[in-house]
Design an enzyme around this catalytic site. Structure first.
Site, PDB file in Angstrom:
ATOM      1  CB  CYS A   1      -0.916  -0.012   1.227  1.00 30.65           C
ATOM      2  SG  CYS A   1      -1.842   1.519   1.405  1.00 30.65           S
TER       3      CYS A   1
ATOM      4  CB  CYS B   1       0.915   1.671   4.791  1.00 34.51           C
ATOM      5  SG  CYS B   1      -0.638   0.797   5.100  1.00 34.51           S
TER       6      CYS B   1
ATOM      7  CG  HIS C   1      -4.061  -0.992   4.775  1.00 38.95           C
ATOM      8  ND1 HIS C   1      -3.635  -0.326   3.653  1.00 38.95           N
ATOM      9  CD2 HIS C   1      -4.776  -2.062   4.336  1.00 38.95           C
ATOM     10  CE1 HIS C   1      -4.062  -0.962   2.570  1.00 38.95           C
ATOM     11  NE2 HIS C   1      -4.756  -2.021   2.955  1.00 38.95           N
TER      12      HIS C   1
ATOM     13  CG  ASN D   1     -14.539   8.191  -3.131  1.00 38.79           C
ATOM     14  OD1 ASN D   1     -13.464   7.727  -2.767  1.00 38.79           O
ATOM     15  ND2 ASN D   1     -14.654   8.873  -4.236  1.00 38.79           N
TER      16      ASN D   1
ATOM     17  CG  HIS E   1      -4.336   3.653   3.680  1.00 39.99           C
ATOM     18  ND1 HIS E   1      -3.305   2.989   4.320  1.00 39.99           N
ATOM     19  CD2 HIS E   1      -4.556   4.778   4.406  1.00 39.99           C
ATOM     20  CE1 HIS E   1      -2.925   3.695   5.369  1.00 39.99           C
ATOM     21  NE2 HIS E   1      -3.670   4.781   5.444  1.00 39.99           N
TER      22      HIS E   1
ATOM     23  CG  HIS F   1      -7.250   7.589  -0.123  1.00 36.50           C
ATOM     24  ND1 HIS F   1      -7.716   6.294  -0.260  1.00 36.50           N
ATOM     25  CD2 HIS F   1      -7.251   8.100  -1.374  1.00 36.50           C
ATOM     26  CE1 HIS F   1      -7.954   6.041  -1.533  1.00 36.50           C
ATOM     27  NE2 HIS F   1      -7.683   7.117  -2.239  1.00 36.50           N
TER      28      HIS F   1
ATOM     29  CD  GLN G   1      -8.100  11.421  -5.637  1.00 35.61           C
ATOM     30  OE1 GLN G   1      -7.380  12.055  -6.401  1.00 35.61           O
ATOM     31  NE2 GLN G   1      -8.848  10.414  -6.038  1.00 35.61           N
TER      32      GLN G   1
HETATM   33 ZN   LIG Z   1      -2.344   1.325   3.641  1.00 34.52          ZN
END
Ligand SMILES: [Zn+2]
Length: 360
Positions: free
Chosen positions: A72, A75, A135, A175, A186, A188, A190
């Site tokens: 990932c 991470c 994660h 989303n 993971h 997150h 934008q």
């Molecule tokens: Zn991750």
């Protein structure tokens, strides 16, 4: 809020660490051999048939797609060799997207003119924001103080991008769920800095101008007042914020969250309002996750506006939407929606609001 700690990635991209009180980030050098960035990675093409810009970003075809968990890129990477975040740990980080659809902001976009095909460089800015170094999990599982830190980071980036020449609109979104196209699990989101007003925003501002001309006052304040007075679609209301299912909802689950007073963007909210926003946002996400046995896939869109004449009537709010219309059913954008932009709702907005109220 304390200022973020700034660092640079190997190819020159900005990396910002936002830390909880008492934490101090310890970035290490990014030692990956990354290729130099191409300043003209994407282009804008003007569609004269609709009056809308389209971003063509062909390089995004090569972006990271559903990597295994041990690879990932979001991470923390304490060695500086594996991750977009070279650090042993972090609370919230923001960095420029390695596969940006818009980059190199700085030049305002000229008005499209002429009879031919109109192109412009894809200037603007796209950033990735990681909500947590963990994660697994999602925004809904963040503690209130951590959610508030994410909101602080959104707010910082909004102020920064709104002050960048050439950026017209700042769009923070997050989303969740493979169902709606998330390619990295993971947690997150934008942040986009567009060099033009997006079609939906332009339409909404046009409606607001029309409303002001005919009735006076702010369209969105009037809508909020109507929703509160009617009450049948209100999901939750506090002293400072209101969450409701809109009258003409387009999605099987759709909730809008408005501050009770008019502001244009996160930057204009007070500390108390930001705390309350974090609480109500987590509250709504919690209700979403109790609707079905699996967490609800959703898109959350922060509608923010700049202090310009063109955007004067823009009222900050969040629009959350999900394509899940039943435990085992998804709504796909079919011909009417995709080809004509004509939405067909499958459920009564009032029933969705009632269900969400029960899930408090
Ligand atoms: Zn991750």
């Amino acid at each position: 809020m304390t200022a973020p700690t700034r660092a640079k990635l190997a190819d020159g991209r900005d990396l910002l660490f936002f830390a909880l009180p008492g934490h101090s980030p310890e970035p290490v050098a990014d030692r990956r051999p990354l290729p130099q960035r191409n300043p003209d990675q994407s282009q804008l093409r003007f569609d004269r048939s609709t009056g809308q810009w389209v971003i063509i970003a062909a390089l995004r075809q090569d972006r990271t797609y559903k990597p295994p968990a041990d690879q990932c890129p979001l991470c923390p990477g304490p060695t500086g060799l594996t991750s977009e975040v070279p650090a042993p740990d972090y609370d919230v980080v923001v960095f420029e997207n390695r596969f940006p659809s818009l980059s190199g902001a700085g030049r305002p976009l000229g008005a499209p003119g002429g009879d031919g095909f109109v192109c412009a460089p894809g200037h603007g800015r796209t950033e990735v924001i990681c909500f947590s170094s963990d994660h697994t999990g999602s925004f809904a599982q963040l503690l209130p103080a951590h959610a508030r830190l994410v909101i602080d980071a959104w707010r910082h980036r909004t102020a920064d991008m709104l002050a960048t020449p050439g950026i017209e609109q700042v769009f923070c979104f997050e989303n969740r769920g493979e169902e709606i196209g998330v390619t990295l699990s993971h947690p997150h989101g934008q942040i986009y800095g567009y060099p033009y007003l997006t079609p939906r925003t332009a339409t909404m501002l046009e409606q607001a101008r029309e409303h002001r001309k005919r009735y006076g006052g702010n369209l969105f304040a009037a809508l909020l007042e109507h929703e509160v007075a009617d009450g049948s679609r209100v999901v939750a209301r506090t002293e400072l914020f209101t969450a409701f299912v809109p009258f003409a909802a387009r999605w099987p689950v759709e909730v809008h969250i408005y501050p009770n007073r008019f502001v244009r963007n996160l930057v204009e909210l007070t500390g108390d309002e930001l705390d309350e926003f974090a609480r109500l946002y987590l509250d709504v996400l919690g209700r979403f996750d109790r609707m079905y046995s699996a967490p609800l896939p959703y898109i959350s869109a922060l509608h923010q506006y700049a202090e310009t004449d063109a955007q004067a009537d823009g009222y900050f709010h969040v629009e959350l939407m999900s394509i899940r219309r039943g435990a085992t059913k998804l709504k796909y954008l079919a011909a009417s929606e995709s080809a004509m932009g004509a939405f067909i709702g499958d459920v009564m907005p009032e029933s969705v609001a009632e269900r969400l109220r029960e899930l408090a």
